[in-house]
Design a protein around this motif. Structure first.
Motif, PDB file in Angstrom:
ATOM      1  N   VAL A  67      -4.098  15.619 -18.253  1.00 48.84           N
ATOM      2  CA  VAL A  67      -5.471  15.115 -18.198  1.00 48.84           C
ATOM      3  C   VAL A  67      -5.933  14.826 -19.623  1.00 48.84           C
ATOM      4  N   TYR A  68      -6.397  13.595 -19.843  1.00 52.00           N
ATOM      5  CA  TYR A  68      -6.776  13.162 -21.188  1.00 52.00           C
ATOM      6  C   TYR A  68      -8.275  12.966 -21.380  1.00 52.00           C
ATOM      7  N   LYS A  69      -8.995  12.733 -20.305  1.00 49.10           N
ATOM      8  CA  LYS A  69     -10.441  12.568 -20.386  1.00 49.10           C
ATOM      9  C   LYS A  69     -11.089  13.278 -19.202  1.00 49.10           C
ATOM     10  N   GLY A  70     -12.316  13.773 -19.411  1.00 53.52           N
ATOM     11  CA  GLY A  70     -13.043  14.404 -18.330  1.00 53.52           C
ATOM     12  C   GLY A  70     -12.351  15.671 -17.848  1.00 53.52           C
ATOM     13  N   ALA A  71     -12.484  15.945 -16.556  1.00 58.25           N
ATOM     14  CA  ALA A  71     -11.858  17.116 -15.956  1.00 58.25           C
ATOM     15  C   ALA A  71     -11.545  16.821 -14.495  1.00 58.25           C
ATOM     16  N   LYS A  72     -10.522  17.498 -13.985  1.00 56.60           N
ATOM     17  CA  LYS A  72     -10.127  17.347 -12.588  1.00 56.60           C
ATOM     18  C   LYS A  72      -9.965  18.739 -11.977  1.00 56.60           C
ATOM     19  N   THR A  73     -10.714  19.002 -10.907  1.00 63.38           N
ATOM     20  CA  THR A  73     -10.596  20.273 -10.208  1.00 63.38           C
ATOM     21  C   THR A  73      -9.656  20.105  -9.016  1.00 63.38           C
ATOM     22  N   PHE A  74      -8.675  20.990  -8.940  1.00 68.07           N
ATOM     23  CA  PHE A  74      -7.676  20.955  -7.872  1.00 68.07           C
ATOM     24  C   PHE A  74      -7.937  22.074  -6.869  1.00 68.07           C
ATOM     25  N   ARG A  75      -7.716  21.790  -5.602  1.00 67.96           N
ATOM     26  CA  ARG A  75      -7.601  22.817  -4.563  1.00 67.96           C
ATOM     27  C   ARG A  75      -6.211  22.679  -3.948  1.00 67.96           C
ATOM     28  N   VAL A  76      -5.500  23.787  -3.868  1.00 70.67           N
ATOM     29  CA  VAL A  76      -4.073  23.761  -3.547  1.00 70.67           C
ATOM     30  C   VAL A  76      -3.742  24.827  -2.512  1.00 70.67           C
ATOM     31  N   ILE A  77      -2.923  24.468  -1.512  1.00 69.96           N
ATOM     32  CA  ILE A  77      -2.354  25.422  -0.554  1.00 69.96           C
ATOM     33  C   ILE A  77      -0.842  25.282  -0.639  1.00 69.96           C
ATOM     34  N   LEU A  78      -0.153  26.369  -0.919  1.00 71.07           N
ATOM     35  CA  LEU A  78       1.288  26.321  -1.133  1.00 71.07           C
ATOM     36  C   LEU A  78       2.055  26.124   0.166  1.00 71.07           C
ATOM     37  N   PHE A  79       3.155  25.390   0.073  1.00 73.65           N
ATOM     38  CA  PHE A  79       3.987  25.104   1.245  1.00 73.65           C
ATOM     39  C   PHE A  79       4.499  26.389   1.889  1.00 73.65           C
ATOM     40  N   GLU A  80       4.950  27.326   1.079  1.00 74.24           N
ATOM     41  CA  GLU A  80       5.538  28.553   1.633  1.00 74.24           C
ATOM     42  C   GLU A  80       4.545  29.299   2.505  1.00 74.24           C
ATOM     43  N   GLU A  81       3.266  29.347   2.092  1.00 74.56           N
ATOM     44  CA  GLU A  81       2.267  30.029   2.908  1.00 74.56           C
ATOM     45  C   GLU A  81       2.012  29.258   4.196  1.00 74.56           C
ATOM     46  N   ILE A  82       1.984  27.934   4.100  1.00 79.01           N
ATOM     47  CA  ILE A  82       1.796  27.126   5.305  1.00 79.01           C
ATOM     48  C   ILE A  82       2.923  27.402   6.294  1.00 79.01           C
ATOM     49  N   TYR A  83       4.152  27.414   5.796  1.00 83.57           N
ATOM     50  CA  TYR A  83       5.312  27.607   6.666  1.00 83.57           C
ATOM     51  C   TYR A  83       5.327  29.004   7.282  1.00 83.57           C
TER      52      TYR A  83
END
Length: 416
Positions: free
Chosen positions: A149-165
């Motif tokens: 990321v070079y400008k501003g900001a990016k907020t991520f929300r993430v769910i891991l594959f292993e937990e889904i499985y």
């Protein structure tokens, strides 16, 4: 982070990259003639990542309308427009690679290459004002993702594959039915027993409609300008932009993440084209789904691939100790040869598209677009004007915009 199984944000990792010191005016000067694909977030669309309304325009037109000259009143009157990938940096503006090398942690990453030994479709860049976003999605190929990321900001929300499985309710909802967007039927607001479809929105989760989310661990983190993020393959993720943001990303398989990829791909029953990726980087991985390959067999066949072997040797030799520019990533000796290979690749793509158009009875691509009403799809093929724009950058002139922007950075006289 053994075998790359966890999401990681490294603060300040790419602050030294020249792109961190560029202004959007500099980006316009350097790459304003390149074409980009734009879209808007639509909570009701079934499109990939919740994006719809795709349009193609030059980067200069996009930056002028949605970043540089945007006003608060204008924002209130129109949708927030996101410059949202679809075209790779090499096929958008090759000289931009001087400003954003591949971070050392992932410099030995492998992705499929074409007959010219390059991958014009990566890295991709994402630019957008505050409020632009993407919805939960799972990237094709199920390989790791990273973004600088070079400008501003990016907020991520993430769910891991292993937990889904490993969580039956999450697996049934997200994996058993492969989708680009997840939804559920609910009673219509109009009553009378009618039903309507409600799309999942991770930024405004409705736990009554999607109770599965209550069983998920949702990782959230903000990647600020100068930071870098890594996500393991198969992770569901969504992004919300804060400030005028600019990030560059790649999906690639690092040698140290092979076992994780093999495990995810087999558990996903070789969906999301992960079997096609494995075969593309190692012919020994042909027909994985048909032969019901195990995770160990997938990892073993991947290690037979020439690209994987080369990346593993570089990794073992300490090549991951520094950032690499794209020519180095693809094993080419200099920018000119990498750019010429990229030029040849996009020319081949255009020639194939022209041949296809003529087989359908059209004289040329302009006639095809005019008579069919089809929209330009940069992810499928580049227009002739963009091909020439790319190829023109293989021999920068002494007084080129590249040198101008570098001078601005070196002297601290950034354009406003």
């Amino acid at each position: 982070n053994e075998n790359g199984r966890l999401p990681v944000i490294v603060e300040g990792e790419v602050k030294s990259h020249l792109a961190s010191r560029m202004s959007f005016q500099d980006l316009k000067r350097l790459c304003g003639g390149g074409l980009t694909e734009t879209s808007v977030y639509d909570p009701g669309t079934r499109g990939w990542a919740g994006l719809s309304g795709k349009k193609v325009m030059t980067m200069a037109a996009y930056l002028d309308a949605h970043i540089l000259n945007r006003t608060k009143a204008a924002d209130e009157d129109r949708d927030l427009v996101y410059s949202s990938g679809a075209v790779g940096l090499p096929e958008f503006c090759p000289k931009l690679q001087f400003f954003m090398p591949v971070p050392k942690y992932v410099a030995t990453g492998v992705s499929p290459i074409d007959a010219h030994g390059v991958q014009p479709g990566q890295p991709e860049q994402y630019i957008g004002p505050t409020g632009t976003k993407t919805e939960l999605h799972m990237d094709n190929f199920l390989i790791p993702f990273w973004m600088s990321v070079y400008k501003g900001a990016k907020t991520f929300r993430v769910i891991l594959f292993e937990e889904i499985y490993d969580t039956p309710s999450l697996k049934a909802f997200f994996l058993d039915h492969k989708k680009t967007r997840w939804e559920r039927k609910v009673p219509s607001s109009g009553g009378n027993g009618a039903v309507e479809k409600k799309e999942l929105e991770i930024w405004r989760p409705d736990f009554a409609v999607f109770p599965e989310l209550l069983e998920a661990t949702v990782y959230e983190g903000t990647v600020n300008a100068g930071d870098w993020i890594y996500l393991p393959g198969g992770a569901l993720h969504a992004v919300s932009n804060e400030g005028d943001s600019w990030g560059v990303s790649i999906n690639a398989l690092m040698p140290q993440a092979i076992e994780t990829f093999a495990d995810v791909c087999t558990k996903a029953n070789f969906e999301w084209k992960c079997d096609a990726f494995a075969e593309a980087v190692s012919p020994a991985c042909r027909n994985l789904k048909d032969r019901n390959a195990t995770s160990a067999e997938v990892a073993a066949c991947l290690r037979q691939g020439e690209a994987i072997r080369r990346a593993s040797d570089l990794y073992a030799g300490g090549q991951q100790q520094r950032d690499l520019f794209l020519p180095e990533v693809f094993g080419l000796p200099n920018y000119a040869e990498w750019c010429e290979a990229t030029c040849a690749s996009v020319r081949d793509g255009l020639e194939e598209f022209v041949a296809e158009v003529r087989r359908k009875g059209f004289n040329d691509t302009e006639a095809y677009y005019r008579e069919t009403g089809a929209a330009v799809d940069l992810g499928a093929h580049l227009p002739a004007s963009q091909v020439e724009y790319v190829c023109s950058q293989c021999q920068p002139s002494p007084a080129s915009d590249l040198e101008t922007v570098l001078y601005n950075i070196a002297t601290g006289m950034m354009s406003k």
